[in-house]
Every structure is written in structure tokens, then in C-alpha cells.
Motif scaffolding. Sequence first.
Motif, PDB file in Angstrom:
ATOM      1  N   PHE A 178       0.835  -1.202   0.000  1.00  0.00           N
ATOM      2  CA  PHE A 178       0.000   0.000   0.000  1.00  0.00           C
ATOM      3  C   PHE A 178       0.872   1.255   0.000  1.00  0.00           C
ATOM      4  O   PHE A 178       1.876   1.320   0.705  1.00  0.00           O
ATOM      5  N   ASP A 179       0.448   2.242  -0.770  1.00  0.00           N
ATOM      6  CA  ASP A 179       1.205   3.493  -0.850  1.00  0.00           C
ATOM      7  C   ASP A 179       1.086   4.302   0.441  1.00  0.00           C
ATOM      8  O   ASP A 179       2.031   4.989   0.837  1.00  0.00           O
ATOM      9  N   HIS A 180      -0.089   4.242   1.050  1.00  0.00           N
ATOM     10  CA  HIS A 180      -0.321   4.973   2.302  1.00  0.00           C
ATOM     11  C   HIS A 180      -1.212   4.140   3.213  1.00  0.00           C
ATOM     12  O   HIS A 180      -2.096   3.426   2.741  1.00  0.00           O
ATOM     13  N   ARG A 181      -0.980   4.289   4.523  1.00  0.00           N
ATOM     14  CA  ARG A 181      -1.812   3.610   5.523  1.00  0.00           C
ATOM     15  C   ARG A 181      -2.200   4.644   6.578  1.00  0.00           C
ATOM     16  O   ARG A 181      -1.337   5.147   7.296  1.00  0.00           O
ATOM     17  N   PHE A 182      -3.501   4.945   6.626  1.00  0.00           N
ATOM     18  CA  PHE A 182      -4.019   5.947   7.546  1.00  0.00           C
ATOM     19  C   PHE A 182      -4.830   5.249   8.635  1.00  0.00           C
ATOM     20  O   PHE A 182      -5.831   4.590   8.338  1.00  0.00           O
ATOM     21  N   PHE A 183      -4.390   5.403   9.878  1.00  0.00           N
ATOM     22  CA  PHE A 183      -5.077   4.784  11.003  1.00  0.00           C
ATOM     23  C   PHE A 183      -5.532   5.861  11.981  1.00  0.00           C
ATOM     24  O   PHE A 183      -4.784   6.781  12.317  1.00  0.00           O
ATOM     25  N   SER A 184      -6.770   5.712  12.445  1.00  0.00           N
ATOM     26  CA  SER A 184      -7.363   6.718  13.321  1.00  0.00           C
ATOM     27  C   SER A 184      -6.539   6.964  14.584  1.00  0.00           C
ATOM     28  O   SER A 184      -6.410   8.107  15.032  1.00  0.00           O
ATOM     29  N   SER A 185      -5.984   5.909  15.160  1.00  0.00           N
ATOM     30  CA  SER A 185      -5.226   6.075  16.407  1.00  0.00           C
ATOM     31  C   SER A 185      -3.952   6.885  16.197  1.00  0.00           C
ATOM     32  O   SER A 185      -3.481   7.562  17.112  1.00  0.00           O
ATOM     33  N   ASP A 186      -3.387   6.846  14.993  1.00  0.00           N
ATOM     34  CA  ASP A 186      -2.208   7.664  14.682  1.00  0.00           C
ATOM     35  C   ASP A 186      -2.582   9.134  14.535  1.00  0.00           C
ATOM     36  O   ASP A 186      -1.793  10.022  14.855  1.00  0.00           O
ATOM     37  N   LEU A 187      -3.789   9.370  14.000  1.00  0.00           N
ATOM     38  CA  LEU A 187      -4.211  10.727  13.647  1.00  0.00           C
ATOM     39  C   LEU A 187      -5.030  11.419  14.732  1.00  0.00           C
ATOM     40  O   LEU A 187      -5.222  12.629  14.687  1.00  0.00           O
ATOM     41  N   GLY A 188      -5.558  10.630  15.706  1.00  0.00           N
ATOM     42  CA  GLY A 188      -6.387  11.208  16.754  1.00  0.00           C
ATOM     43  C   GLY A 188      -7.747  11.660  16.260  1.00  0.00           C
ATOM     44  O   GLY A 188      -8.374  12.542  16.860  1.00  0.00           O
ATOM     45  N   MET A 189      -8.211  11.050  15.177  1.00  0.00           N
ATOM     46  CA  MET A 189      -9.518  11.377  14.605  1.00  0.00           C
ATOM     47  C   MET A 189     -10.088  10.114  13.970  1.00  0.00           C
ATOM     48  O   MET A 189      -9.336   9.199  13.642  1.00  0.00           O
ATOM     49  N   ILE A 190     -11.412  10.065  13.844  1.00  0.00           N
ATOM     50  CA  ILE A 190     -12.050   8.856  13.336  1.00  0.00           C
ATOM     51  C   ILE A 190     -13.031   9.189  12.208  1.00  0.00           C
ATOM     52  O   ILE A 190     -13.535  10.306  12.115  1.00  0.00           O
ATOM     53  N   LYS A 191     -13.265   8.193  11.355  1.00  0.00           N
ATOM     54  CA  LYS A 191     -14.364   8.306  10.390  1.00  0.00           C
ATOM     55  C   LYS A 191     -15.668   8.255  11.177  1.00  0.00           C
ATOM     56  O   LYS A 191     -15.747   7.531  12.165  1.00  0.00           O
ATOM     57  N   PRO A 192     -16.682   9.033  10.819  1.00  0.00           N
ATOM     58  CA  PRO A 192     -16.798   9.843   9.597  1.00  0.00           C
ATOM     59  C   PRO A 192     -16.448  11.320   9.776  1.00  0.00           C
ATOM     60  O   PRO A 192     -16.971  12.161   9.043  1.00  0.00           O
ATOM     61  N   GLU A 193     -15.554  11.663  10.685  1.00  0.00           N
ATOM     62  CA  GLU A 193     -15.166  13.067  10.843  1.00  0.00           C
ATOM     63  C   GLU A 193     -14.457  13.560   9.582  1.00  0.00           C
ATOM     64  O   GLU A 193     -13.576  12.874   9.047  1.00  0.00           O
ATOM     65  N   PRO A 194     -14.818  14.740   9.076  1.00  0.00           N
ATOM     66  CA  PRO A 194     -14.234  15.199   7.807  1.00  0.00           C
ATOM     67  C   PRO A 194     -12.721  15.370   7.852  1.00  0.00           C
ATOM     68  O   PRO A 194     -12.039  15.210   6.832  1.00  0.00           O
ATOM     69  N   GLU A 195     -12.183  15.642   9.040  1.00  0.00           N
ATOM     70  CA  GLU A 195     -10.738  15.887   9.137  1.00  0.00           C
ATOM     71  C   GLU A 195      -9.903  14.682   8.733  1.00  0.00           C
ATOM     72  O   GLU A 195      -8.812  14.834   8.185  1.00  0.00           O
ATOM     73  N   ILE A 196     -10.417  13.481   8.978  1.00  0.00           N
ATOM     74  CA  ILE A 196      -9.615  12.299   8.636  1.00  0.00           C
ATOM     75  C   ILE A 196      -9.571  12.091   7.121  1.00  0.00           C
ATOM     76  O   ILE A 196      -8.559  11.677   6.566  1.00  0.00           O
ATOM     77  N   TYR A 197     -10.651  12.459   6.448  1.00  0.00           N
ATOM     78  CA  TYR A 197     -10.656  12.373   4.977  1.00  0.00           C
ATOM     79  C   TYR A 197      -9.716  13.431   4.394  1.00  0.00           C
ATOM     80  O   TYR A 197      -9.043  13.187   3.387  1.00  0.00           O
ATOM     81  N   ALA A 198      -9.649  14.581   5.028  1.00  0.00           N
ATOM     82  CA  ALA A 198      -8.740  15.632   4.572  1.00  0.00           C
ATOM     83  C   ALA A 198      -7.286  15.178   4.646  1.00  0.00           C
ATOM     84  O   ALA A 198      -6.469  15.542   3.790  1.00  0.00           O
ATOM     85  N   GLU A 199      -6.962  14.366   5.659  1.00  0.00           N
ATOM     86  CA  GLU A 199      -5.592  13.839   5.764  1.00  0.00           C
ATOM     87  C   GLU A 199      -5.255  12.949   4.567  1.00  0.00           C
ATOM     88  O   GLU A 199      -4.147  12.999   4.037  1.00  0.00           O
ATOM     89  N   VAL A 200      -6.211  12.150   4.150  1.00  0.00           N
ATOM     90  CA  VAL A 200      -5.995  11.295   2.975  1.00  0.00           C
ATOM     91  C   VAL A 200      -5.800  12.156   1.734  1.00  0.00           C
ATOM     92  O   VAL A 200      -4.914  11.900   0.905  1.00  0.00           O
ATOM     93  N   GLU A 201      -6.612  13.193   1.598  1.00  0.00           N
ATOM     94  CA  GLU A 201      -6.539  14.064   0.428  1.00  0.00           C
ATOM     95  C   GLU A 201      -5.202  14.786   0.332  1.00  0.00           C
ATOM     96  O   GLU A 201      -4.703  15.040  -0.769  1.00  0.00           O
ATOM     97  N   LYS A 202      -4.589  15.101   1.469  1.00  0.00           N
ATOM     98  CA  LYS A 202      -3.272  15.746   1.449  1.00  0.00           C
ATOM     99  C   LYS A 202      -2.246  14.864   0.745  1.00  0.00           C
ATOM    100  O   LYS A 202      -1.333  15.359   0.091  1.00  0.00           O
TER     101      LYS A 202
END
Length: 195
Positions: free
Chosen positions: A129-153
Amino acid sequence: MELDLPPVVFDIGGVLTAAEGGVAPLSALLDIPRDRFAEPYWRHRSEYDRGMPATEYWRKVATDLGATWPDEEITRIDEFDARRWSELAPGRLELIATLQTAGVRTALLSNAPASMARVARESRWSAGFDHRFFSSDLGMIKPEPEIYAEVEKALGTDLVFFDDRPPNVAAARDRGWQAHIWTDVPAARTILGLD
């Protein structure tokens, strides 16, 4: 063969791994009726996915059950729960390999406590996988918009996304993603134009 597809983002639990989740095997392991175990397991799960330490989460579950688990038991329970993500459900590895071999960028986006994120990262199936985004690393969870913004970056906004939970899919669609409720591998292959 190259495929002209935007990056494809996958949830893990209920998409790449079995949909059953941890309630059934853990309630059997602990000899607690499944219905009785499910409520406290899920009650505190969002906090756990957001980064709550494993000992704190499992102590909350134990308290709700009227139980007391020593640290060694908590470690055993947590490792048992996390191990569910060491293997993928049938057909998923082949789907992922088809995309990655064809040059499609792939990513994981999962609500996952630290122990499950670690198991996923260390598992052979996640290496490509090119990227792996985990909520515990980011301190945010789906469906919060901020976690999708991290993926978009990392991947831009033109994305295909598979998740088994309607609120997570709806939140991704709100951002313009091509988001789909996961049903099975044949349906995903059709959506991706692989058949």
C-alpha cells in the motif's frame, strides 16, 4: 497492464477482513455471552480507535461487565483482538494485487486502535500500500471530515473508496470521493472495471 484508475482507498474491518468483528471470538474466549459482551465492547470503541491506550479501554469494558482483568489478561485479550487483522478474507489479496500490479495507487483508511494498526502495518498483505491511515495515529475517526482531509493531502481528491459503514461512505461522498458500500469482491471488481 496499466489501469487508468484514481487511487483506491480501502477500509479494513468488514472490507478486507471478515465482517464479523471481534465480538464473537472474544466473547467465546472470555466465556461471556455474546450479547452481554457486545455492548461494552462497542460503547468505548470510538475512544479506543481515536487513541485511548489499550489498558484503559479494556478496563472500561471489564468494569461495564462487572469484571476485573489483570494487566496480563488485558494484554492477552488485546493481542487476540488485534490478531484478527493479520490475515485477509478470501479474494481480497488478489483484488489488491491486481490493482497494485497495474500501477494503481492504493491506501488504507481505517478506524483502528494502536494494536490493530500495528498488526496491519506488520502484516505482509499491507506492504504494497502506498499509504496507511489509522485513526489512532491521527487522533480522529471516520466519519469526521478531518480524517478524509488527511488522505486528500497525500492522494488528492479524486479517489475511489470502499467501506462497510454507510456514515463513512456518506462522509466521503460529501467530499466528492467515489465512495461505495462494500458488499463483496465481485461487486468491487465491477465498480473498478476489472471484469
